[in-house]
Structures are given as C-alpha cells and as structure tokens.
Enzyme design. Structure first.
Site, PDB file in Angstrom:
ATOM      1  N   ASP A 106     -18.588  23.247 -40.306  1.00 22.28           N
ATOM      2  CA  ASP A 106     -19.839  23.982 -40.092  1.00 22.28           C
ATOM      3  C   ASP A 106     -19.989  24.433 -38.653  1.00 22.28           C
ATOM      4  OD1 ASP A 106     -20.023  21.263 -39.485  1.00 22.28           O
ATOM      5  OD2 ASP A 106     -22.183  21.199 -39.764  1.00 22.28           O
ATOM      6  N   ASP A 109     -18.737  22.163 -31.499  1.00 20.12           N
ATOM      7  CA  ASP A 109     -19.493  21.997 -30.254  1.00 20.12           C
ATOM      8  C   ASP A 109     -18.512  21.663 -29.119  1.00 20.12           C
ATOM      9  OD1 ASP A 109     -21.878  22.414 -31.536  1.00 20.12           O
ATOM     10  OD2 ASP A 109     -22.596  20.388 -31.423  1.00 20.12           O
ATOM     11  N   LYS A 137     -19.995  27.061 -30.699  1.00 15.43           N
ATOM     12  CA  LYS A 137     -20.770  27.008 -29.451  1.00 15.43           C
ATOM     13  C   LYS A 137     -19.788  26.816 -28.306  1.00 15.43           C
ATOM     14  CE  LYS A 137     -25.193  24.809 -30.623  1.00 15.43           C
ATOM     15  NZ  LYS A 137     -25.915  23.523 -30.538  1.00 15.43           N
TER      16      LYS A 137
END
Ligand code: PRP
Length: 195
Positions: A106, A109, A137
């Site tokens: 999903d 990071d 991100k």
C-alpha cells in the site's frame, strides 16, 4: 473517534476513489504488458494488512494467469519509528523459486520494510522480483530503494483509507484521505506510522 461518522474524521480527500481506480487500471495494463511472456509464472504477493484492498483491485486489473499469495509481516520494532526489522507473522504458502514475483504494497515510507522483504524473498531464488506500491512518500526514505511500479507519489501527510489504517480503523474507506489531527490528539495517541 468514537461516536463520529467515519468520514467526518477526514480533513481532506487526497486521492478520490475514481483517481485510484483509474490509476490501478493503468498499472494493471502495464503489468499485463510487461509480464506477457511470463503468463502462468507470475505470483502476486499481498503484504498484509494494508495492501489488501489495493491487491484485490490490482489483481483484477491484470489479465493473465497468475497466483495470489499473502504474507503477514510486523514491520515496526517500537511504537515510534520503523525499525526495518521484519518479522514474518504469516508466510506465503508456495515456493517462489523460478517464478516472477510482484510484491503489492500500500505504501512505502522509510523503505526499510520493503528493503528487508526484498532481501528475504530474493534468497528464495525467484526468476524476478519487483515492487508495485500504490503510494510512495520519497521524502521519508531512509534507504536506497524505489518501487518498480508506483501509483502515486504523495506528500508527507497522515493518510488513511483504501487499506491504510490508524489504530486499525479507516482501512475500509474507498479513498485515501488525510486524517484530522484532532482524531489522534483526542485519542492521546501518537501516530506510529508517520501517516
Ligand atoms: C505499512 C505499510 C508497509 C510499511 C511501510 O505497514 O503497509 O508495510 O508500513 O513503511 P516503511 O516504508 O517505513 O517501512 P504497517 O506496519 O503500518 O502494517 P499494516 O500494513 O498491517 O497496516
């Protein structure tokens, strides 16, 4: 959190249901094209729990014979920060040796979870191993890893929905939204995942 309508906890919609579905359709078409010569040899691995919604839609956007596998991992060593230590809570049920493996995630990071996962799965000698993640991100990256396929690059905001949670909630929102800060300050909890 309690007593409110779930969508009332969202400050803004970052990615609408329509945007997500359109992008997954494109990813599915791209993967079907890139793996056209590997029909029947592809294994799509869902990393539980966050990827489950993305995985289900992505798999249905891919037009090929493939197997679906599930892997449970615990990616955080403490409550504040990604440790990069990946503990397998549920392993896949089949061998990936000589298969073309695509990891469906999903969100990326720090990248530490996937970095460990890639090392682990590589040691099982797949024919190929790629990462397909819905959200990236890059501003939070702590190691040198980039998804091979990515849905959206997003800013460093606390996002939930479409599989992503806060305290186990919000995964069932059909869109990706930014959580109101009052939700986690009222709960006297600190977000543990940087979202
Ligand atoms: C999330 C996500 C990745 C990981 C990414 O999982 O699904 O596995 O964090 O973070 P990183 O790039 O900083 O390592 P989480 O631990 O929140 O579990 P969940 O999927 O069960 O929600």
């Amino acid at each position: 959190m309690k007593g409110q309508i779930m969508q009332g906890d969202i400050a803004k919609v970052l990615l609408s249901e329509e945007q997500i579905q359109q992008r997954i359709k494109e990813l599915g078409e791209q993967l079907s094209k890139d793996y056209a010569n590997c029909d029947g040899e592809v294994i799509l691995i869902c990393i539980l729990k966050g990827a489950v919604v993305f995985f289900a839609d992505l798999a249905r956007a891919m037009n090929m014979h493939m197997q679906m596998e599930f892997m449970g991992i615990s990616s955080y060593g403490n409550e504040q920060k990604t440790s990069g230590i990946v503990r397998i809570t549920k392993d896949i049920d089949t061998s990936i040796t000589d298969k073309h493996v695509i990891i469906a995630e999903d969100i990326m990071d720090s990248g530490l979870t996937l970095s460990h996962l890639v090392k682990l799965l590589s040691s099982r000698s797949p024919a190929s191993l790629k990462i397909c993640c819905l959200l990236d991100k890059p501003s939070r990256r702590e190691c040198d890893i980039t998804p091979d396929y990515c849905g959206f690059i997003i800013p460093n905001e606390f996002v939930v929905g479409y599989g992503l949670d806060y305290l186990g909630f919000y995964r069932n929102l059909p869109f990706v939204g930014v959580l109101k800060s009052s939700v986690y300050t009222e709960d006297f909890s600190t977000p543990t995942n940087g979202r």
